[in-house]
Design an enzyme around this catalytic site. Structure first.
Site, PDB file in Angstrom:
ATOM      1  N   TRP A 195       0.842  -1.200   0.000  1.00 42.89           N
ATOM      2  CA  TRP A 195       0.000   0.000   0.000  1.00 42.89           C
ATOM      3  C   TRP A 195       0.878   1.251   0.000  1.00 42.89           C
ATOM      4  CZ3 TRP A 195      -1.006  -4.327   3.054  1.00 42.89           C
ATOM      5  CH2 TRP A 195      -2.195  -5.004   2.752  1.00 42.89           C
ATOM      6  N   ALA A 197     -13.859 -11.051   6.499  1.00 45.53           N
ATOM      7  CA  ALA A 197     -13.773  -9.668   6.025  1.00 45.53           C
ATOM      8  C   ALA A 197     -13.493  -9.680   4.531  1.00 45.53           C
ATOM      9  CB  ALA A 197     -12.650  -8.924   6.750  1.00 45.53           C
ATOM     10  N   GLN A 201     -13.424   2.313  -1.826  1.00 48.40           N
ATOM     11  CA  GLN A 201     -13.514   0.915  -1.392  1.00 48.40           C
ATOM     12  C   GLN A 201     -14.762   0.691  -0.556  1.00 48.40           C
ATOM     13  OE1 GLN A 201     -10.061  -0.568   0.694  1.00 48.40           O
ATOM     14  NE2 GLN A 201      -9.009  -1.045  -1.224  1.00 48.40           N
TER      15      GLN A 201
HETATM   16  N1  PHE Z   1      -7.730  -3.999   2.381  1.00 48.92           N
HETATM   17  C1  PHE Z   1      -7.331  -4.900   1.330  1.00 48.92           C
HETATM   18  C2  PHE Z   1      -6.788  -4.049   0.146  1.00 48.92           C
HETATM   19  O1  PHE Z   1      -7.009  -2.878   0.101  1.00 48.92           O
HETATM   20  C3  PHE Z   1      -8.487  -5.743   0.845  1.00 48.92           C
HETATM   21  C4  PHE Z   1      -8.956  -6.733   1.880  1.00 48.92           C
HETATM   22  C5  PHE Z   1      -9.923  -6.378   2.808  1.00 48.92           C
HETATM   23  C6  PHE Z   1      -8.448  -8.012   1.930  1.00 48.92           C
HETATM   24  C7  PHE Z   1     -10.366  -7.275   3.745  1.00 48.92           C
HETATM   25  C8  PHE Z   1      -8.874  -8.911   2.872  1.00 48.92           C
HETATM   26  C9  PHE Z   1      -9.850  -8.547   3.765  1.00 48.92           C
HETATM   27  O2  PHE Z   1      -6.131  -4.566  -0.732  1.00 48.92           O
END
Ligand code: PHE
Length: 347
Positions: free
Chosen positions: A158, A315, A218
């Site tokens: 990220w 999640a 998101q």
């Molecule tokens: N937060 C992750 C992303 O931005 C996506 C994700 C959310 C994966 C929840 C697993 C569980 O790439």
């Protein structure tokens, strides 16, 4: 003829002709004839000097009074003519109410808003509640609490925009890179059972290209309860994929690493362009990734004070731009935020 009788003649003519004036042109001709520089009355006034004194006074007096009276009458007539012209112009310009009016420009919802609403509606109907969190976030919620400690290589997944604010030599604030911090925020202040979706904008330090933007939308999905398993995750996310992309889609789950879930997996649907044969849209694989997901890591449950022996959770995080691109066949994510009306009015 003496001046007094020509004065009377001018007077008679002036009044008579004034009544016949119907337009501004008539009026200005009338003005020239009687009051203009070479007009009859002006001539008389000019010749007063050559009269003997006693006549000069009577004739001059009469001539001046006539001049003032004519000037007043002229103004009055002019006002009437103008009023009549206006009234008749208005009468001619009457409105035909049976003609179609000018179309009003009507706004519409941005394609991302439309897709976001459809996604939220889907989860709402499955019993999820919508909650939001901050876009400017602490490092703690965006990374630490999600089991991504400082110097952990997973941070590289990220690319982050940091807030220029230092505490103890470190920058603890950032623009959230995903909506996952809302998992922690919500669990900290609520007890299971939990069924939430959390939508919002996220930001990444990213060079833009057809599949990357520095801002994206998101939706986070989180469920925590007794007895939740992979079966629930698969059931809910398959239902979601079918509602958004159509019941005929095949759904596939593939292992993927996310530090805050165990196990973690991506959800894919068979490519609707080529029906799974392999094409440009799916990069030849026949499958399209639509979201990341997994079972909430037991350590995270323990950290927010839940008993991981009793509770489990799942999640998921999905990118609305990606879903809109697949849905509408858009091949460049940057189109969403260029404000080009030719693009936007197609949705
Ligand atoms: N937060 C992750 C992303 O931005 C996506 C994700 C959310 C994966 C929840 C697993 C569980 O790439």
């Amino acid at each position: 003829m003496d001046l007094l009788s020509s004065l009377r003649e001018i007077e008679d003519q002036a009044w008579a002709q004034l009544q016949t004036c119907q337009s501004e042109e008539d009026l200005s001709r009338w003005w020239q004839t009687f009051l203009g520089r070479k007009g009859g009355l002006t001539q008389i006034l000019r010749s007063l000097g050559s009269l003997p004194l006693d006549q000069r006074r009577t004739v001059g007096d009469k001539a001046n009074r006539l001049k003032n009276a004519l000037q007043e009458a002229y103004e009055e007539r002019r006002r009437r003519i103008q009023e009549e012209a206006l009234t008749s112009a208005l009468a001619k310009a009457h409105v035909d109410v049976s003609l179609p009016g000018y179309p009003t420009l009507i706004g519409r919802l941005h394609p991302i808003t439309q897709t976001l609403r459809d996604v939220l509606d889907c989860f709402r109907s499955l019993g999820f509640q919508v909650v939001e969190g901050p876009e400017v976030e602490w490092d703690y919620y965006n990374f630490e609490a999600l089991l991504i400690p400082k110097d952990h290589p997973a941070r590289d997944l990220w690319a982050t925009l940091w807030i220029d604010y230092k505490r103890d030599g470190e920058m603890p604030m950032l623009l959230r890179t995903h909506t996952s911090p809302n998992q922690i925020r919500y669990m900290e202040s609520h007890s299971p059972p939990i069924r939430i979706v959390s939508p919002g904008k996220c930001y990444r330090y990213e060079a833009t290209d057809p599949t990357h933007e520095w801002m994206l939308t998101q939706v986070e999905v989180l469920a925590v309860d007794e007895g939740l398993s992979m079966a629930h995750l698969k059931g809910v996310l398959s239902e979601f994929a079918h509602r958004i992309f159509g019941p005929q889609r095949k759904v596939r789950f593939r292992c993927e690493y996310y530090p805050f879930v165990e196990p973690g997996m991506d959800v894919l649907i068979d490519c609707f362009q080529c029906q799974g044969q392999g094409c440009r849209t799916c990069g030849g694989s026949g499958w399209l990734e639509i979201l990341g997901s997994g079972m909430v890591h037991p350590q995270i449950l323990a950290n927010v004070g839940y008993n991981p022996e009793r509770y489990t959770g799942y999640a998921a995080g999905l990118g609305i731009e990606r879903i809109a691109m697949l849905r509408y066949g858009i091949d460049d994510i940057r189109l969403f935020y260029q404000n080009d009306i030719r693009f936007l009015e197609q949705f």
